[in-house]
Each structure stands twice: as structure tokens, then as C-alpha cells.
Design a protein around this motif. Structure first.
Motif, PDB file in Angstrom:
ATOM      1  N   GLY A 294       0.831  -1.192   0.000  1.00 48.10           N
ATOM      2  CA  GLY A 294       0.000   0.000   0.000  1.00 48.10           C
ATOM      3  C   GLY A 294       0.861   1.236   0.000  1.00 48.10           C
ATOM      4  N   PRO A 295       0.268   2.391   0.150  1.00 54.39           N
ATOM      5  CA  PRO A 295      -1.182   2.544   0.136  1.00 54.39           C
ATOM      6  C   PRO A 295      -1.773   2.482  -1.270  1.00 54.39           C
ATOM      7  CG  PRO A 295      -0.080   4.654   0.619  1.00 54.39           C
ATOM      8  CD  PRO A 295       0.990   3.639   0.471  1.00 54.39           C
ATOM      9  N   VAL A 296      -2.909   1.772  -1.342  1.00 50.97           N
ATOM     10  CA  VAL A 296      -3.707   1.792  -2.564  1.00 50.97           C
ATOM     11  C   VAL A 296      -4.761   2.879  -2.380  1.00 50.97           C
ATOM     12  CG1 VAL A 296      -5.282   0.496  -4.042  1.00 50.97           C
ATOM     13  CG2 VAL A 296      -3.347  -0.673  -2.932  1.00 50.97           C
ATOM     14  N   VAL A 297      -4.776   3.832  -3.295  1.00 49.54           N
ATOM     15  CA  VAL A 297      -5.750   4.927  -3.209  1.00 49.54           C
ATOM     16  C   VAL A 297      -6.963   4.566  -4.039  1.00 49.54           C
ATOM     17  CG1 VAL A 297      -6.202   7.338  -3.794  1.00 49.54           C
ATOM     18  CG2 VAL A 297      -4.011   6.704  -2.756  1.00 49.54           C
ATOM     19  N   ILE A 298      -8.126   4.506  -3.384  1.00 46.67           N
ATOM     20  CA  ILE A 298      -9.384   4.331  -4.112  1.00 46.67           C
ATOM     21  C   ILE A 298     -10.055   5.703  -4.197  1.00 46.67           C
ATOM     22  CG2 ILE A 298     -11.667   3.243  -4.124  1.00 46.67           C
ATOM     23  CD1 ILE A 298     -10.503   0.929  -2.513  1.00 46.67           C
ATOM     24  N   ALA A 299     -10.145   6.230  -5.414  1.00 47.40           N
ATOM     25  CA  ALA A 299     -10.832   7.513  -5.590  1.00 47.40           C
ATOM     26  C   ALA A 299     -12.314   7.227  -5.810  1.00 47.40           C
ATOM     27  CB  ALA A 299     -10.250   8.261  -6.783  1.00 47.40           C
ATOM     28  N   ASP A 300     -13.124   7.630  -4.835  1.00 46.56           N
ATOM     29  CA  ASP A 300     -14.588   7.534  -4.961  1.00 46.56           C
ATOM     30  C   ASP A 300     -14.967   8.709  -5.878  1.00 46.56           C
ATOM     31  OD1 ASP A 300     -17.261   7.069  -4.628  1.00 46.56           O
ATOM     32  OD2 ASP A 300     -17.277   7.346  -2.443  1.00 46.56           O
ATOM     33  N   MET A 301     -14.694   8.506  -7.182  1.00 48.30           N
ATOM     34  CA  MET A 301     -14.530   9.625  -8.112  1.00 48.30           C
ATOM     35  C   MET A 301     -15.785  10.423  -8.399  1.00 48.30           C
ATOM     36  SD  MET A 301     -13.976   7.469 -11.644  1.00 48.30           S
ATOM     37  CE  MET A 301     -13.921   8.897 -12.705  1.00 48.30           C
ATOM     38  N   TRP A 302     -16.950   9.818  -8.246  1.00 46.07           N
ATOM     39  CA  TRP A 302     -18.178  10.554  -8.576  1.00 46.07           C
ATOM     40  C   TRP A 302     -18.879  11.124  -7.360  1.00 46.07           C
ATOM     41  CZ3 TRP A 302     -17.941  12.300 -13.085  1.00 46.07           C
ATOM     42  CH2 TRP A 302     -17.405  11.539 -14.139  1.00 46.07           C
ATOM     43  N   ASP A 303     -18.386  10.804  -6.140  1.00 40.85           N
ATOM     44  CA  ASP A 303     -18.947  11.481  -4.955  1.00 40.85           C
ATOM     45  C   ASP A 303     -18.022  12.631  -4.594  1.00 40.85           C
ATOM     46  OD1 ASP A 303     -20.777  12.005  -2.943  1.00 40.85           O
ATOM     47  OD2 ASP A 303     -19.685  10.790  -1.481  1.00 40.85           O
ATOM     48  N   ASN A 304     -17.782  13.473  -5.581  1.00 39.71           N
ATOM     49  CA  ASN A 304     -16.803  14.548  -5.463  1.00 39.71           C
ATOM     50  C   ASN A 304     -17.516  15.871  -5.178  1.00 39.71           C
ATOM     51  OD1 ASN A 304     -14.795  16.428  -5.829  1.00 39.71           O
ATOM     52  ND2 ASN A 304     -14.727  16.213  -8.053  1.00 39.71           N
ATOM     53  N   PRO A 305     -17.327  16.416  -3.959  1.00 40.56           N
ATOM     54  CA  PRO A 305     -17.970  17.702  -3.659  1.00 40.56           C
ATOM     55  C   PRO A 305     -17.580  18.789  -4.661  1.00 40.56           C
ATOM     56  CG  PRO A 305     -17.066  16.735  -1.672  1.00 40.56           C
ATOM     57  CD  PRO A 305     -16.562  15.908  -2.831  1.00 40.56           C
ATOM     58  N   GLY A 306     -16.397  18.638  -5.315  1.00 41.27           N
ATOM     59  CA  GLY A 306     -15.992  19.581  -6.356  1.00 41.27           C
ATOM     60  C   GLY A 306     -16.908  19.551  -7.564  1.00 41.27           C
ATOM     61  N   ILE A 447       2.477   9.307  -3.079  1.00 43.50           N
ATOM     62  CA  ILE A 447       2.566   8.334  -1.977  1.00 43.50           C
ATOM     63  C   ILE A 447       1.882   7.009  -2.306  1.00 43.50           C
ATOM     64  CG2 ILE A 447       2.649  10.209  -0.245  1.00 43.50           C
ATOM     65  CD1 ILE A 447      -0.234   9.137   0.581  1.00 43.50           C
ATOM     66  N   ALA A 448       1.128   6.960  -3.414  1.00 42.33           N
ATOM     67  CA  ALA A 448       0.320   5.766  -3.692  1.00 42.33           C
ATOM     68  C   ALA A 448       1.130   4.679  -4.375  1.00 42.33           C
ATOM     69  CB  ALA A 448      -0.870   6.140  -4.572  1.00 42.33           C
ATOM     70  N   ALA A 449       0.934   3.424  -3.927  1.00 40.75           N
ATOM     71  CA  ALA A 449       1.496   2.283  -4.642  1.00 40.75           C
ATOM     72  C   ALA A 449       0.637   2.000  -5.870  1.00 40.75           C
ATOM     73  CB  ALA A 449       1.534   1.065  -3.728  1.00 40.75           C
ATOM     74  N   LYS A 450      -0.639   2.368  -5.772  1.00 40.74           N
ATOM     75  CA  LYS A 450      -1.588   2.089  -6.848  1.00 40.74           C
ATOM     76  C   LYS A 450      -2.771   3.036  -6.690  1.00 40.74           C
ATOM     77  CE  LYS A 450      -3.888  -1.910  -8.852  1.00 40.74           C
ATOM     78  NZ  LYS A 450      -3.732  -3.333  -9.045  1.00 40.74           N
ATOM     79  N   ILE A 451      -3.358   3.444  -7.833  1.00 43.39           N
ATOM     80  CA  ILE A 451      -4.537   4.315  -7.789  1.00 43.39           C
ATOM     81  C   ILE A 451      -5.661   3.639  -8.557  1.00 43.39           C
ATOM     82  CG2 ILE A 451      -5.512   6.478  -8.685  1.00 43.39           C
ATOM     83  CD1 ILE A 451      -2.836   7.821  -7.973  1.00 43.39           C
ATOM     84  N   LEU A 452      -6.850   3.579  -7.925  1.00 44.97           N
ATOM     85  CA  LEU A 452      -8.012   2.966  -8.562  1.00 44.97           C
ATOM     86  C   LEU A 452      -9.134   4.004  -8.683  1.00 44.97           C
ATOM     87  CD1 LEU A 452      -8.003  -0.337  -6.469  1.00 44.97           C
ATOM     88  CD2 LEU A 452      -7.188  -0.076  -8.837  1.00 44.97           C
ATOM     89  N   TYR A 453      -9.646   4.187  -9.889  1.00 38.92           N
ATOM     90  CA  TYR A 453     -10.787   5.082 -10.096  1.00 38.92           C
ATOM     91  C   TYR A 453     -12.062   4.265  -9.928  1.00 38.92           C
ATOM     92  CZ  TYR A 453      -7.677   8.676 -12.010  1.00 38.92           C
ATOM     93  OH  TYR A 453      -6.707   9.630 -12.181  1.00 38.92           O
ATOM     94  N   CYS A 454     -12.824   4.615  -8.881  1.00 37.73           N
ATOM     95  CA  CYS A 454     -13.985   3.804  -8.523  1.00 37.73           C
ATOM     96  C   CYS A 454     -15.283   4.583  -8.703  1.00 37.73           C
ATOM     97  CB  CYS A 454     -13.827   3.357  -7.065  1.00 37.73           C
ATOM     98  SG  CYS A 454     -15.241   2.473  -6.434  1.00 37.73           S
ATOM     99  N   SER A 455     -16.192   3.999  -9.477  1.00 39.38           N
ATOM    100  CA  SER A 455     -17.524   4.581  -9.646  1.00 39.38           C
ATOM    101  C   SER A 455     -18.464   3.804  -8.735  1.00 39.38           C
ATOM    102  CB  SER A 455     -17.961   4.455 -11.106  1.00 39.38           C
ATOM    103  OG  SER A 455     -19.274   4.938 -11.261  1.00 39.38           O
TER     104      SER A 455
END
Ligand code: ZN
Length: 490
Positions: A294-306, A447-455
Motif C-alpha cells: 500500500g497505500p492503494v488509493v481508491i478515488a470515490d470519483m463521482w462522490d466529489n464535492p468539487g 505516496i500511492a502504490a496504486k490508484i483505482l478510479y472507482c464509480s
């Protein structure tokens, strides 16, 4: 020369439950005339660049109000009318002027106004008359309506997504404005409707090469003053939603039309190839568990307040809990009510708490459980590039082995410091879950070992074929398979 400038902007996700009023503008940016800071926010660069241009030329820049609210839902009607009235009153008082140079977003929707920018620009035109230059810089996540095209001389949109070029494009806007005011150019705008809606990150192909091509044409063809792709904004349910190609030429309307059509059809031919690959919550958690380090970053990409959502979805957390994961941290889940309860209980307390998923459908269910309160921080901030992004009073709680940050000011996860300020070492966790579509990438990739784009779930209307639109056009891709064929590629 006397030039009037002002800014009025926000991005309205019409499906978002987070409605905004004047306080939301005041919390993000509200600057009355002359009070705008030296550095611009996303949609106010025409003001700061205008100060420099006016000083160099010895021209008189008359500053109106600048207001920006972070993306959310519908704008309160009285708030829009009050801000509009303020700016138009300042413009009337400034008469006569030679030009009006505005900073807008292009996707603001207010109660009773599906096209606020068109409304504002038409009223500006009414005040200054047909011969005064009216132009604006806008965000490409906007709706380009016929009303706006009719009211303004030309528009310049940001080319990059993420929007790293908003100052450069304000420079373009002013350069064309100066050339026009000094009689060297006569800008005309040609628009092609691509009859599609898509997401166009310029950090990857094929959009990277397309934008580079636009810049090349601008540099090489003296007739072409500016090229913009209006990406469109699929979370705005309005009649003229969609992707458009804009070409500004020096009085070459026919040439501009042909170029806009050719470039627009080139974009259309690449439809479906622009978005980043996305996986669902189950696959993301499985891949994160399977990763050797790790760390594996899971981006909860569509629950983005932006993008205007609440940022309180629990879908990924539910999946972590179901999988028995303990070596994970989640930042953040927006829940001001739960934060208030934690603040009352105090650090070290163990309390029953309901948190998350309270604002909108498609975001999972609230979590009920006994949580430990690890750390409480008032007015918490994370780094964002050279600046700081506030996320409000915040609580670090631990639930079934998972560290969770609850916050009270909606903010996307820009930077790993959001964890460290709450007492969590982000490098020590196997899995980090954050809420951001793409802005997180620059800092988390370090810092990420891996990045996952998660819908995960459906907090944001990211699939136009399933979004329950009531006003958006139906004859655009992907809702229609080939709208150009049907229309004879008109
Ligand atoms: Zn944008």
C-alpha cells in the motif's frame, strides 16, 4: 479607454440536494468593487489580468463585484437576482464604457433561471448597446446557449481539465480585447454543436493531443484568434446541455464555421474514448486487498464535492466493512450533524453514532455503530498546491478497525495532509479512500502504490443514458447513438 469588469460564477449540479444562497458565495468568494484579492480564483482571472493590462495601457478599469461559490446545487433565486442587480447597477453607474470583460462559469442555474449567464449577458448588452465589446472567460464545463452567443462578441474557455490554464486563458481574452479596442481585429464567433456529452480529461489521450492541436492551429493561423472546446456539463439538466466547438476568427465567419465543424466532428468521432477507465466498489476493494503493498488509493470519483455532490456516500465503506478490511482510512464523509455530536462527546469517548449517506439517494445507507472518537479538530485544513483548503470542524472516528474522517465543510480530497492533520499517517495504511474525480492525482500519486478510479453508487449523474433528465436534449450521444447521421451531419 474605460473598461468594466466583474465576475459571477458557480457550477450547478441540478441533481445535487445542496442548494446555495448568498452565504455560500460569501464563504467561497464575495469581493465588492476593488476588494478582489491580488490572486484570482477559478473564474475571476479576467479581473486580476485586467488590472495589469489597464495599468500597462493607461486605461481605466472599473471593477464591479466578484462572486464565486463552490460547486453545489440550485442557486437561490433572490441570491442570483441580488448579485445580478449589484453588477448591473455598477455597470450603469460606469457608463459610458468601451468594453465589458467578464469572468463567468457557464453552468450556473438559479431557481427560475436555467440560463443565468445568458440572462446576465443579455442584460449587459441591453445596457451598453450593440457597439460596445462584450466578452467573457468561462469554464468548459458549461452550457453554451444561443442567448449567450447572441449577447456577446466572443468567449474564451479554459482548455485544460484539470483547469490549470485559467490565468493563461484570461490573458488570451484580454489580448483579443485589446487588439479589438485598438482597431486591429474584429472577432467573430463560430459555433458547432457536437451533439454529444462526454468527460474530457486533458491529462490523458486522446484529449491531450486534441488540445495540443488546437494550440498549434492558434499559433499558426493568423485568422484564428481562439479555439475552445465547451465540454458541456452532464450534471446540469438544461435544454442546451452538450459539447460544442467554438472558433473565434478575425472577421472570417465562414472559415470559422468550417473549422468549428471539422474539429467538432473530429471530437464526435472519438466519443467514448475520453473518460478514464472506471471500476465498481466491489472490484476496487478486491483489487486493493490483493495489491502486495500500500497505500492503494481508491478515488470515490463521482462522490466529489468539487462536482457539487454532498460527499457523504458510504458505498465504498460498506464494501470495506463487508470484506473485513481493517487497515484502511477514509477521508472524508461529510456529516456536520455527526461531527457536532462527536465534538460534544469529546476525544477518547466511545459513542453510538449514525453517520453518512443522509443527503441524497444512490449514496448507500447511513452507518449505525459504536465508534471511538480519536481526534477532533476545529476548522481543519488540508494543503492544496500552494494554498490551503478548509474542510471545517472534523472528527476522526474509528469504526470496526477503519479510520474515518467526518467533516462539516464539503471539500474534495486534494492532498494526503487531510489525513495527517487528523492524526492518521496516510503512508501507514494499506487502503486510502478519498472523494475526488481527478484533482487528487498530483499529490496522492506521490505516496500511492496504486490508484483505482472507482464509480460507486450514483451520487452524481455520470451516465447520461440513465440520468433522469427532464430538460436536456435527447438527440445527443450517448442518449442517441448517432445524432449526426439522423440529422444528415448538418
Ligand atoms: Zn470545470
Amino acid at each position: 479607454m474605460r473598461i468594466f469588469t466583474a465576475a459571477l460564477a458557480t457550477e450547478t449540479n441540478t441533481f445535487s440536494p445542496i442548494c446555495i444562497d448568498r452565504r455560500a458565495f460569501e464563504a467561497s468568494l464575495y469581493a465588492p468593487p476593488g476588494k478582489h484579492p491580488e490572486t484570482p480564483t477559478l473564474c475571476t482571472a479576467p479581473i486580476t489580468v485586467g488590472r495589469r493590462v489597464a495599468a500597462e495601457k493607461g486605461w481605466h478599469l472599473i471593477e464591479g463585484t466578484a462572486a464565486w461559490a463552490d460547486p453545489a446545487g440550485l442557486v437561490n433565486r433572490a441570491t442570483y437576482e441580488m448579485l445580478r442587480g449589484e453588477i448591473l447597477g455598477q455597470l450603469r453607474a460606469a457608463q459610458p464604457v468601451d468594453a465589458v470583460v467578464l469572468g463567468l462559469h457557464g453552468a450556473m442555474v438559479a431557481d427560475g433561471y436555467e440560463d443565468t449567464e445568458g440572462d446576465l449577458l443579455a442584460r449587459v448588452r441591453e445596457i451598453v448597446g450593440p457597439d460596445v465589446l462584450v466578452c467573457a472567460e468561462l469554464d468548459p464545463h458549461s452550457h453554451l446557449t444561443a442567448k449567450r452567443i447572441a449577447a456577446a462578441d466572443f468567449f474564451v474557455f479554459f482548455k485544460e481539465f484539470p483547469h490549470t490554464d485559467f490565468v493563461d486563458r484570461a490573458e488570451d481574452l484580454w489580448r483579443i480585447a485589446v487588439d479589438t479596442l485598438e482597431g486591429r481585429m474584429r472577432p467573430v464567433m463560430s459555433v458547432f454543436d457536437c451533439r454529444m456529452i462526454d468527460v474530457f480529461p486533458t491529462s490523458r489521450e486522446p484529449m491531450r493531443s486534441f488540445v495540443d492541436k488546437l494550440i498549434r492551429i492558434e499559433n499558426e493561423d493568423p485568422d484564428v484568434l481562439s479555439l475552445s472546446v465547451v465540454h458541456g456539463f452532464m450534471a446540469g439538466d438544461v435544454p442546451e446541455m452538450g459539447t460544442k466547438m467554438v472558433v473565434v476568427t478575425n472577421a472570417r465567419l465562414d472559415k470559422g464555421q468550417e473549422l468549428a465543424r471539422n474539429l467538432g466532428l473530429e471530437l464526435f468521432a472519438k466519443r467514448g474514448m475520453f473518460r478514464m477507465p472506471e471500476i465498481d466498489a466491489r472490484q476496487a476493494v478486491a483489487e486493493a486487498i490483493a495489491a502486495p503493498v500500500g497505500p492503494v488509493v481508491i478515488a470515490d470519483m463521482w462522490d466529489n464535492p468539487g462536482g457539487g455532490t454532498a460527499g457523504d456516500a458510504t458505498v465504498v465503506l460498506q464494501e470495506l466493512l463487508a470484506s473485513g478490511v481493517t487497515d484502511a482510512a477514509i477521508g472524508t464523509i461529510w456529516d456536520p450533524m455527526a461531527v457536532q455530536i462527536c465534538m460534544a462527546a469529546g476525544e477518547g469517548a466511545e459513542i453510538p453514532l449514525r453517520f453518512g449517506a443522509k443527503s441524497a439517494p444512490g449514496t448507500g445507507d447511513p452507518i449505525d455503530g459504536i465508534v471511538s472518537i480519536m481526534r477532533l479538530v476545529r476548522n481543519a485544513e488540508m494543503r492544496f498546491g500552494e494554498s490551503l483548503a478548509p474542510f471545517g470542524d472534523a472528527a476522526h472516528i474509528r469504526y470496526r478497525g477503519i479510520d474515518i474522517i467526518l467533516n462539516s465543510t464539503r471539500a474534495q480530497g486534494f492532498d494526503p495532509s487531510l489525513f495527517s492533520v487528523m492524526g492518521i499517517d496516510p503512508r501507514s495504511k494499506k487502503i486510502l479512500v478519498i472523494k475526488s474525480t481527478n484533482h487528487f492525482y498530483a499529490s496522492f500519486s506521490k505516496i500511492a502504490a496504486k490508484i483505482l478510479y472507482c464509480s460507486a453508487g450514483s451520487p452524481y449523474p455520470n451516465d447520461p443514458t440513465r440520468t433522469p433528465y427532464r430538460h436536456a436534449p435527447r438527440d445527443i450521444w450517448p442518449i442517441a447513438s448517432d445524432p449526426h447521421a439522423k440529422r444528415g451531419a448538418a
